[in-house]
Design a protein around this motif. Structure first.
Motif, PDB file in Angstrom:
ATOM      1  N   HIS A  44       6.501 153.519  35.915  1.00  0.00           N
ATOM      2  CA  HIS A  44       5.822 154.116  34.764  1.00  0.00           C
ATOM      3  C   HIS A  44       4.893 155.192  35.298  1.00  0.00           C
ATOM      4  CE1 HIS A  44       2.490 151.719  36.224  1.00  0.00           C
ATOM      5  NE2 HIS A  44       3.298 150.658  36.180  1.00  0.00           N
ATOM      6  N   ASP A  45       4.356 156.006  34.404  1.00  0.00           N
ATOM      7  CA  ASP A  45       3.331 156.964  34.827  1.00  0.00           C
ATOM      8  C   ASP A  45       2.177 156.183  35.451  1.00  0.00           C
ATOM      9  OD1 ASP A  45       4.916 158.952  33.762  1.00  0.00           O
ATOM     10  OD2 ASP A  45       3.609 159.334  32.035  1.00  0.00           O
ATOM     11  N   THR A  46       1.665 156.693  36.548  1.00  0.00           N
ATOM     12  CA  THR A  46       0.611 155.989  37.294  1.00  0.00           C
ATOM     13  C   THR A  46      -0.497 156.973  37.619  1.00  0.00           C
ATOM     14  OG1 THR A  46       2.325 154.598  38.298  1.00  0.00           O
ATOM     15  CG2 THR A  46       0.155 154.571  39.327  1.00  0.00           C
ATOM     16  N   ASP A  47      -1.649 156.797  36.975  1.00  0.00           N
ATOM     17  CA  ASP A  47      -2.765 157.676  37.303  1.00  0.00           C
ATOM     18  C   ASP A  47      -3.607 157.047  38.415  1.00  0.00           C
ATOM     19  OD1 ASP A  47      -4.549 155.842  36.101  1.00  0.00           O
ATOM     20  OD2 ASP A  47      -4.636 156.958  34.233  1.00  0.00           O
ATOM     21  N   ILE A  48      -4.556 157.800  38.908  1.00  0.00           N
ATOM     22  CA  ILE A  48      -5.382 157.360  40.039  1.00  0.00           C
ATOM     23  C   ILE A  48      -6.114 156.057  39.735  1.00  0.00           C
ATOM     24  CG2 ILE A  48      -7.361 157.977  41.505  1.00  0.00           C
ATOM     25  CD1 ILE A  48      -4.808 159.533  42.182  1.00  0.00           C
ATOM     26  N   LYS A  49      -6.536 155.865  38.497  1.00  0.00           N
ATOM     27  CA  LYS A  49      -7.275 154.651  38.128  1.00  0.00           C
ATOM     28  C   LYS A  49      -6.432 153.387  38.314  1.00  0.00           C
ATOM     29  CE  LYS A  49     -10.278 156.865  34.767  1.00  0.00           C
ATOM     30  NZ  LYS A  49     -10.618 156.987  33.351  1.00  0.00           N
ATOM     31  N   MET A  50      -5.100 153.542  38.332  1.00  0.00           N
ATOM     32  CA  MET A  50      -4.221 152.373  38.512  1.00  0.00           C
ATOM     33  C   MET A  50      -4.057 151.995  39.988  1.00  0.00           C
ATOM     34  SD  MET A  50      -1.294 152.888  35.643  1.00  0.00           S
ATOM     35  CE  MET A  50      -0.863 151.139  35.522  1.00  0.00           C
ATOM     36  N   GLY A  51      -4.580 152.820  40.895  1.00  0.00           N
ATOM     37  CA  GLY A  51      -4.578 152.488  42.313  1.00  0.00           C
ATOM     38  C   GLY A  51      -3.296 152.758  43.064  1.00  0.00           C
ATOM     39  N   PRO A  52      -2.636 153.908  42.824  1.00  0.00           N
ATOM     40  CA  PRO A  52      -1.427 154.182  43.614  1.00  0.00           C
ATOM     41  C   PRO A  52      -1.750 154.241  45.105  1.00  0.00           C
ATOM     42  CG  PRO A  52      -2.152 156.160  42.466  1.00  0.00           C
ATOM     43  CD  PRO A  52      -2.992 155.036  41.966  1.00  0.00           C
ATOM     44  N   THR A  53      -0.724 154.193  45.919  1.00  0.00           N
ATOM     45  CA  THR A  53      -0.884 154.154  47.365  1.00  0.00           C
ATOM     46  C   THR A  53      -1.755 155.304  47.856  1.00  0.00           C
ATOM     47  OG1 THR A  53       1.293 153.135  47.587  1.00  0.00           O
ATOM     48  CG2 THR A  53       0.359 154.124  49.568  1.00  0.00           C
ATOM     49  N   ILE A  54      -2.629 154.967  48.782  1.00  0.00           N
ATOM     50  CA  ILE A  54      -3.498 155.941  49.439  1.00  0.00           C
ATOM     51  C   ILE A  54      -2.917 156.175  50.827  1.00  0.00           C
ATOM     52  CG2 ILE A  54      -5.820 156.390  50.322  1.00  0.00           C
ATOM     53  CD1 ILE A  54      -6.692 154.177  48.173  1.00  0.00           C
ATOM     54  N   PHE A  55      -2.672 157.434  51.161  1.00  0.00           N
ATOM     55  CA  PHE A  55      -2.153 157.790  52.475  1.00  0.00           C
ATOM     56  C   PHE A  55      -3.252 158.461  53.286  1.00  0.00           C
ATOM     57  CE2 PHE A  55       1.544 157.816  49.652  1.00  0.00           C
ATOM     58  CZ  PHE A  55       2.372 156.946  50.332  1.00  0.00           C
ATOM     59  N   TYR A  56      -3.110 158.433  54.613  1.00  0.00           N
ATOM     60  CA  TYR A  56      -4.091 159.035  55.516  1.00  0.00           C
ATOM     61  C   TYR A  56      -3.384 160.052  56.395  1.00  0.00           C
ATOM     62  CZ  TYR A  56      -6.919 155.342  53.680  1.00  0.00           C
ATOM     63  OH  TYR A  56      -7.601 154.523  52.812  1.00  0.00           O
ATOM     64  N   LYS A  57      -3.945 161.255  56.466  1.00  0.00           N
ATOM     65  CA  LYS A  57      -3.329 162.360  57.200  1.00  0.00           C
ATOM     66  C   LYS A  57      -3.132 161.998  58.666  1.00  0.00           C
ATOM     67  CE  LYS A  57      -5.586 165.679  54.192  1.00  0.00           C
ATOM     68  NZ  LYS A  57      -6.664 166.672  54.123  1.00  0.00           N
ATOM     69  N   GLU A  58      -1.910 162.184  59.104  1.00  0.00           N
ATOM     70  CA  GLU A  58      -1.499 161.803  60.458  1.00  0.00           C
ATOM     71  C   GLU A  58      -2.372 162.420  61.542  1.00  0.00           C
ATOM     72  OE1 GLU A  58       0.832 160.274  63.674  1.00  0.00           O
ATOM     73  OE2 GLU A  58       0.390 159.612  61.663  1.00  0.00           O
ATOM     74  N   ASN A  59      -2.654 163.699  61.450  1.00  0.00           N
ATOM     75  CA  ASN A  59      -3.424 164.358  62.510  1.00  0.00           C
ATOM     76  C   ASN A  59      -4.813 163.763  62.687  1.00  0.00           C
ATOM     77  OD1 ASN A  59      -1.364 166.059  63.193  1.00  0.00           O
ATOM     78  ND2 ASN A  59      -2.079 167.746  61.931  1.00  0.00           N
ATOM     79  N   SER A  60      -5.356 163.192  61.631  1.00  0.00           N
ATOM     80  CA  SER A  60      -6.708 162.632  61.688  1.00  0.00           C
ATOM     81  C   SER A  60      -6.756 161.207  62.210  1.00  0.00           C
ATOM     82  CB  SER A  60      -7.343 162.666  60.298  1.00  0.00           C
ATOM     83  OG  SER A  60      -7.416 163.980  59.815  1.00  0.00           O
ATOM     84  N   VAL A  61      -5.687 160.436  62.009  1.00  0.00           N
ATOM     85  CA  VAL A  61      -5.757 158.993  62.305  1.00  0.00           C
ATOM     86  C   VAL A  61      -4.755 158.489  63.336  1.00  0.00           C
ATOM     87  CG1 VAL A  61      -6.712 158.500  60.011  1.00  0.00           C
ATOM     88  CG2 VAL A  61      -4.241 158.362  60.363  1.00  0.00           C
TER      89      VAL A  61
END
Length: 137
Positions: A44-61
């Motif tokens: 379904h449509d998923t806005d930020i408030k629903m908690g979709p996956t958070i990714f972390y930029k490769e170069n930083s981590v």
């Protein structure tokens, strides 16, 4: 060669807290010539408030893999963002990316991608198909 390993229906209920930052089980554990990919397909449509996956930029981590890999005792888990040491928390905060999804969107990440599920701050269940695939080269 692609091989589908499994499909899981994930249901993230209202009020579910943010997951620990982690990587998933790598495909190279069984075969050095295999990369594992994970596909997330929102149902379904998923806005930020629903908690979709958070990714972390490769170069930083990427440096964190030296201490936190799936083969180590911690299983590739960094921890909850708000429980990290201040300096480490700042690195992950600056590397953080989260997107809204429409029905029909898909996200794909590698086994070595640091990520976590976000907090579901709505009164709706977030439903996602989670597909694991190996690609042999």
């Amino acid at each position: 060669q692609w091989r589908m390993l499994g499909i899981t229906l994930m249901e993230i209920y209202p009020g579910s807290n943010e997951q620990e930052i982690h990587i998933d089980m790598p495909g190279r554990i069984l075969d050095a010539n295999t990369n594992r990919y994970y596909l997330s397909i929102p149902l379904h449509d998923t806005d930020i408030k629903m908690g979709p996956t958070i990714f972390y930029k490769e170069n930083s981590v990427k440096e964190f893999r030296k201490e936190h890999s799936y083969n180590k005792d911690d299983g590739g888990i960094i921890g909850k963002l708000n429980s990290l040491k201040w300096e480490i928390k700042q690195i992950f905060l600056s590397a953080r990316e989260q997107y809204e999804y429409k029905l029909g969107d898909i996200s794909i990440h590698r086994d070595i991608t640091y990520h976590n599920g976000g907090t579901n701050n709505t009164n709706k269940i977030r439903r996602v198909l989670f597909v694991a695939c190996d690609v042999r080269y």
